[in-house]
Scaffold this active site. Structure first.
Site, PDB file in Angstrom:
ATOM      1  N   ASP A  99      51.140   7.619  10.594  1.00 26.30           N
ATOM      2  CA  ASP A  99      51.845   8.890  10.580  1.00 26.30           C
ATOM      3  C   ASP A  99      50.907   9.956  10.014  1.00 26.30           C
ATOM      4  O   ASP A  99      50.194   9.704   9.045  1.00 26.30           O
ATOM      5  CB  ASP A  99      53.096   8.778   9.692  1.00 26.30           C
ATOM      6  N   ASP A 207      53.727  14.330  12.550  1.00 23.73           N
ATOM      7  CA  ASP A 207      54.990  14.827  12.016  1.00 23.73           C
ATOM      8  C   ASP A 207      55.131  16.341  12.246  1.00 23.73           C
ATOM      9  O   ASP A 207      54.222  17.108  11.915  1.00 23.73           O
ATOM     10  CB  ASP A 207      55.012  14.528  10.514  1.00 23.73           C
ATOM     11  N   GLU A 267      55.518  14.878  17.115  1.00 20.03           N
ATOM     12  CA  GLU A 267      56.954  15.047  16.887  1.00 20.03           C
ATOM     13  C   GLU A 267      57.248  16.539  16.920  1.00 20.03           C
ATOM     14  O   GLU A 267      56.668  17.314  16.162  1.00 20.03           O
ATOM     15  CB  GLU A 267      57.359  14.463  15.536  1.00 20.03           C
ATOM     16  N   HIS A 339      63.613   6.679  12.142  1.00 19.25           N
ATOM     17  CA  HIS A 339      64.064   6.633  10.744  1.00 19.25           C
ATOM     18  C   HIS A 339      64.908   7.853  10.369  1.00 19.25           C
ATOM     19  O   HIS A 339      65.391   7.929   9.245  1.00 19.25           O
ATOM     20  CB  HIS A 339      62.847   6.544   9.828  1.00 19.25           C
ATOM     21  N   ASP A 340      65.049   8.819  11.274  1.00 15.32           N
ATOM     22  CA  ASP A 340      65.847  10.023  11.008  1.00 15.32           C
ATOM     23  C   ASP A 340      67.185  10.009  11.740  1.00 15.32           C
ATOM     24  O   ASP A 340      67.989  10.940  11.572  1.00 15.32           O
ATOM     25  CB  ASP A 340      65.097  11.287  11.476  1.00 15.32           C
TER      26      ASP A 340
END
Ligand code: TEU
Length: 572
Positions: A99, A207, A267, A339-340
């Site tokens: 990430d 991210d 993302e 994960h969100d």
């Protein structure tokens, strides 16, 4: 397909290290724990593993607040553990993607510590510092430089008492935004990325990368309906004026000329199909694919916590539009979960005991048969569900905690706030991975940092691996099909019966091979010759097709009535 497009045939598995596997009994997952589960991932057949952040971090946002990009948080292990993970993954043919969180750092990162130390520090301009709004005194209500709301509730500006100026934080106050206008910031980030690639990792998931370019005049946003003192700043920092320039510069400085073709996925909340074509056109050298948010926003109302059941017609229209838009140029990523997001089977399928397994398999079938690179989030391959959170104390994520505090503080009804959290909280995705039926689902010998879903005795990896008819083995088969059936990676996509309320149907066509996917998003039977399908679902020629894969065993005929949550992949 050229070699550098290998990711078109690949499946990515996302690990949230905190919740995956603990090896030392501290209740938090770690890198040695991941290494111990590589055989499981190899059996599932995934090509790439993306790790959510494991860098040094005060963990205000579970590692998305980084204090040292070039070291590992002791909770998760050491750099030597990561080297070992990369080596062991590579030995199994699995690539490792890290990430990359560079829209912001932690406020404990030395860059920010320096930056906040004085107005004339050389790193002052590495972040967004501004004085109070004209006519206001720093610290008083409404004195923030803009009215932007933070993604984690409240204003996006924090006053630094020592220097009397505010810094921008689109996320938590412990996540100050880096100022990408400053070329020193960009070069420091690129140098750090090169360092990781030289260490042997295979790419980055970036991210909120479409937030790094902001409109430098920082205009106010449109006042929000619920909290008019705050405004929507997104038009001024999503896909901002220099975003393509920055990504091209990053590509040239970091990826160009490397022997290996690495994976890059950006993302991008709020990205449109028009933007995505630009971001992912290989000729433009920006990123390989983006995570778009449209399909995970369809069931959300006026604000993030206002959720309803998605209308399948909207879901098909949205995903179908992305399929069409990136058919010629660019590439899609495909996901239900991360994960969100709340758990897919609870959200788009049915977690009722009688339908959970079938609907989890259906979701895997539908997603993986689209054109694009599919992402599996840990536990999705087991059909893991949302967590039955009992009280406010069960919610640990900063976004949920802040929402609860602000909404209950403003006099909101606690039961309805809790109901919203149960549906929408990111904690749903972050409960421990369910490995077996021993204490804490085999995740830890200590006390898990987040509540284990009580259904682990039934839903767990050991049981799923032992049962050839499990969600796990269905995912394994779908993943294998992507590797063996070229139409899945490369075929054209064509949506059928777009207006039908419960049927998700499409074809994939490639070099004389046609696939037909039929999926019943409902708990009732679905007659494929029934009302509403005349003229929009032509099954001529499919009656004698081969069943490549189904989720409820062999049907009486390829085009027979679909049973509840049945999904079929037919080939002719
Ligand atoms: O999330 C980006 C993002 O926009 C989130 O606000 C997301 O939409 C929200 O959580 C949905 O409720 C990324 C990471 O994936 C997330 O975990 C981080 O908290 C965030 O960036 C800040 O780094």
């Amino acid at each position: 397909m050229t070699d550098d497009q290998w990711f078109r045939e690949a499946v990515v598995y996302q690990i949230y290290p905190r919740s995956f596997q603990d090896s030392d009994g501290d209740g938090i997952g770690d890198v040695p724990g991941i290494i111990s589960r590589l055989d499981y991932l190899q059996q599932l057949g995934v090509d790439v593993v993306w790790l959510s952040p494991i860098y040094t971090s005060p963990q205000d946002d579970n590692g998305y607040d980084i204090a040292d990009y070039q070291d590992i948080d002791p909770t998760f292990g050491t750099l030597a553990d990561v080297d070992e993970l990369v080596a062991q993954a590579h030995a199994r043919g699995i690539r490792i993607v890290m990430d990359l969180v560079v829209n912001h750092t932690s406020d404990e990162h030395p860059w920010f510590v320096e930056s906040r130390s004085s107005k004339d520090n050389p790193k002052r301009d590495w972040y967004w510092w501004r004085t109070a709004r004209d006519g206001h005194t720093a610290g008083e209500e409404g004195a923030e430089p803009t009215n932007w709301e933070s993604f984690f509730s409240g204003p996006a500006w924090e006053l630094d008492e020592a220097t009397g100026e505010y810094y921008l934080h689109l996320f938590s106050r412990k996540q100050p935004d880096l100022n990408w206008e400053n070329p020193e910031v960009r070069e420091a980030v690129y140098a750090m990325m090169r360092w990781w690639l030289d260490r042997g990792i295979d790419g980055f998931r970036m991210d909120v990368i479409n937030m790094i370019s902001k409109v430098t005049s920082l205009p106010d946003g449109k006042p929000l309906a619920a909290t008019p003192q705050l405004g929507d700043g997104t038009p001024h920092f999503l896909n901002g004026p220099r975003i393509h320039e920055f990504l091209q510069e990053m590509h040239a400085a970091v990826f160009e000329g490397r022997a290996e073709k690495l994976l890059t996925v950006g993302e991008m909340p709020g990205v449109t199909v028009e933007d995505a074509i630009l971001y992912t056109d290989p000729e433009r050298r920006e990123v390989d694919m983006v995570f778009q948010f449209e399909h995970v926003g369809l069931d959300i109302g006026a604000h993030k916590w206002d959720r309803s059941r998605v209308d399948l017609r909207d879901l098909k229209a949205s995903l179908g539009r992305w399929q069409d838009a990136l058919a010629e140029v660019g590439w899609n990523s495909l996901y239900w979960n991360n994960h969100d997001q709340p758990r897919a089977v609870s959200r788009f399928g049915s977690d009722a005991p009688e339908h959970r397994v079938a609907s989890a398999k259906l979701l895997g079938t539908v997603l993986h048969l689209h054109r694009g690179t599919p992402y599996v989030y840990q536990g999705e391959e087991l059909g893991m569900t949302n967590v039955p959170f009992a009280s406010a104390d069960d919610f640990l994520d900063i976004e949920s905690v802040n929402y609860y505090r602000l909404a209950s503080g403003a006099g909101g009804d606690v039961e309805s706030i809790l109901a919203n959290l149960r549906l929408g909280s990111r904690d749903n995705a972050r409960s421990p991975m369910q490995w077996d039926d021993s204490a804490h689902a085999g995740f830890t010998t200590g006390t898990p940092w987040s509540r284990t879903n009580p259904n682990y005795q039934e839903i767990n990896a050991a049981a799923a691996v032992a049962d050839d008819d499990s969600v796990f083995h269905h995912y394994r088969r779908v993943i294998e099909l992507r590797h063996t059936e070229p139409a899945i990676a490369h075929g054209d996509f064509h949506l059928l019966a777009p207006d039908h309320e419960t049927l998700y149907a499409f074809t994939r066509s490639h070099e004389g091979v046609d696939l037909l996917v039929l999926a019943n998003f409902s708990s009732g039977d679905l007659d494929l010759a029934g009302p509403g399908l005349e003229g929009t679902l032509d099954l001529d020629g499919w009656e004698s097709a081969t069943l490549l894969l189904g989720n409820l065993g062999e049907p009486t005929a390829p085009t027979a009535t679909l049973r509840p949550w049945e999904a079929r992949i037919l080939k002719r």
